[in-house]
Design an enzyme around this catalytic site. Structure first.
Site, short mmCIF file in Angstrom:
data_model
loop_
_atom_site.label_atom_id
_atom_site.label_comp_id
_atom_site.label_asym_id
_atom_site.label_seq_id
_atom_site.Cartn_x
_atom_site.Cartn_y
_atom_site.Cartn_z
CG LEU A 33 -44.59 -23.23 37.78
CD1 LEU A 33 -45.93 -23.96 37.75
CD2 LEU A 33 -43.49 -24.21 38.18
CG ASP A 54 -44.30 -12.09 37.23
OD1 ASP A 54 -43.19 -11.81 37.73
OD2 ASP A 54 -44.65 -11.74 36.09
CB ALA A 75 -37.10 -16.55 41.12
CE1 TYR A 141 -28.76 -14.28 34.33
CE2 TYR A 141 -26.41 -14.46 33.81
CZ TYR A 141 -27.50 -14.79 34.61
OH TYR A 141 -27.31 -15.61 35.69
N GLY A 263 -17.15 -11.18 23.64
CA GLY A 263 -17.38 -10.93 25.08
C GLY A 263 -17.25 -12.16 25.96
#
Ligand code: UDP
Length: 324
Positions: A33, A54, A75, A141, A263
């Site tokens: 969450l 987690d 996730a 990321y 980028g």
């Protein structure tokens, strides 16, 4: 089918769970969450198991995966700027978590469907872009999503469980995230529309994106899961591209222009011929139709942050500093 959906309370995950429940599946959601919302799953809360956990910490939740036929591993932390500011958090969320999923899947050869990102292509040489294009990750990321993909495929090969990685292109739709960070373009524009503020268009708005409606992605995930495919990678996009100016014209309203960022590709465009060939993937929602659906549900963005050129300049400082 017994399915686990990690990130099932999130944007794409909650759409996937809804679809899985329409078939014969039983579904367990594992979600911490952090960006997912209970609101996204309340409609079908009584039909699912929910584990708040987690994934970067190993634990009893891994048994749930070992008992299942398939885990859709959706996730993850998204967005560019926070990944530049806090790469270790992104590493644990997107790589360590995937290691824990892999370790759980290997116990009983649970099939893994991994949600990868088309950001692995960076600025590619060819459009539309095929799965065998060179990997050119531009920021943490993209790098952590790619590391997760390599890891899960490697584990699948060594420990002999089926793994399919699907690389998503610019997914949009109802329930797309509205948390505090500066994120995907549509949520930003919808909050600006609700507030009567101009859309913050990057550059001249002629750059294009392969905007893919969320239910087309869900179709692809279900189709690939039912095929006997081991250890492979597929693009999931719409196979079309649309400019930011086109998006603005569908939403209607004033614009203000803000600087281009280092980028960022001018184009994203998925070559989806491999997915078409292997599992009859056939995305069908045009941008016009998708935006109509979203506008019908625009109230969802009522509490979303309203970004301005000034607040964007501040929020993207690390982007210009580190990648410029
Ligand atoms: N974009 C924009 N205004 C914004 C945020 C994004 O015009 O306030 C543009 C951005 O330059 C890019 C496109 O929208 O061309 C999609 O951006 P997003 O961050 O959603 O996805 P990505 O760039 O990672 O494909």
């Amino acid at each position: 089918m017994k399915a686990v959906v990690t990130g099932g309370a999130g944007f794409i995950g909650s759409h996937l769970v809804e679809r899985l429940l329409e078939t014969e599946s039983t579904v367990t959601i594992i979600d911490n969450l952090s960006t997912g919302r209970i609101d996204n799953i309340k409609k079908f809360a009584s039909s699912i198991e929910f584990i708040e956990q987690d994934l970067s910490l190993p634990g009893k939740w891994q048994k749930e995966i070992a008992k299942s036929d398939v885990v859709f591993h959706l996730a993850s932390l998204a967005d560019i700027v926070p990944s530049i500011e806090n790469p270790s958090l992104y590493y644990s969320s997107n790589v360590t978590s995937t290691l824990n999923i892999a370790e759980a899947a290997k116990a009983n050869s649970t099939k893994v469907v991994y949600a990868a990102s088309s950001s692995c292509y960076g600025i590619p040489d060819q459009y539309p872009t095929k799965e065998n294009a060179e990997i050119r990750t531009e920021y943490p990321y993209a790098m952590t999503k790619r590391l997760g993909e390599e890891l899960i495929i490697h584990w699948g090969k060594v420990y002999k469980f089926p793994v399919v990685s699907t690389r998503f292109f610019n997914v949009y739709g109802t329930k797309s995230r509205t948390s505090g960070t500066y994120g995907a373009v549509l949520g930003i524009f919808l909050a600006q529309k609700l507030a009567g503020k101009p859309y913050t268009v990057v550059g001249d708005g002629t750059q294009t994106r392969d905007f893919t409606y969320v239910t087309d992605i869900v179709d692809g995930l279900i189709q690939v899961c039912h095929k006997n495919i081991t250890s492979d990678i597929f693009n999931l996009g719409s196979g079309q591209t649309y400019s930011i100016n086109k998006l603005v014209s569908l939403l209607g309203g004033e614009v203000v222009y803000i600087p281009k960022r280092p980028g960022e590709p001018n184009v994203t465009h998925a070559d989806i011929s491999k997915a078409k060939k292997y599992f009859d993937y056939s995305p069908s929602i045009s941008l016009e139709e998708g935006i109509r659906n979203v506008l019908d549900n625009i109230d969802y963005w009522r509490d979303a942050p309203v970004w301005t050129p000034e607040s964007i300049a501040e929020a993207t400082q690390a982007w210009f500093k580190e990648l410029g």
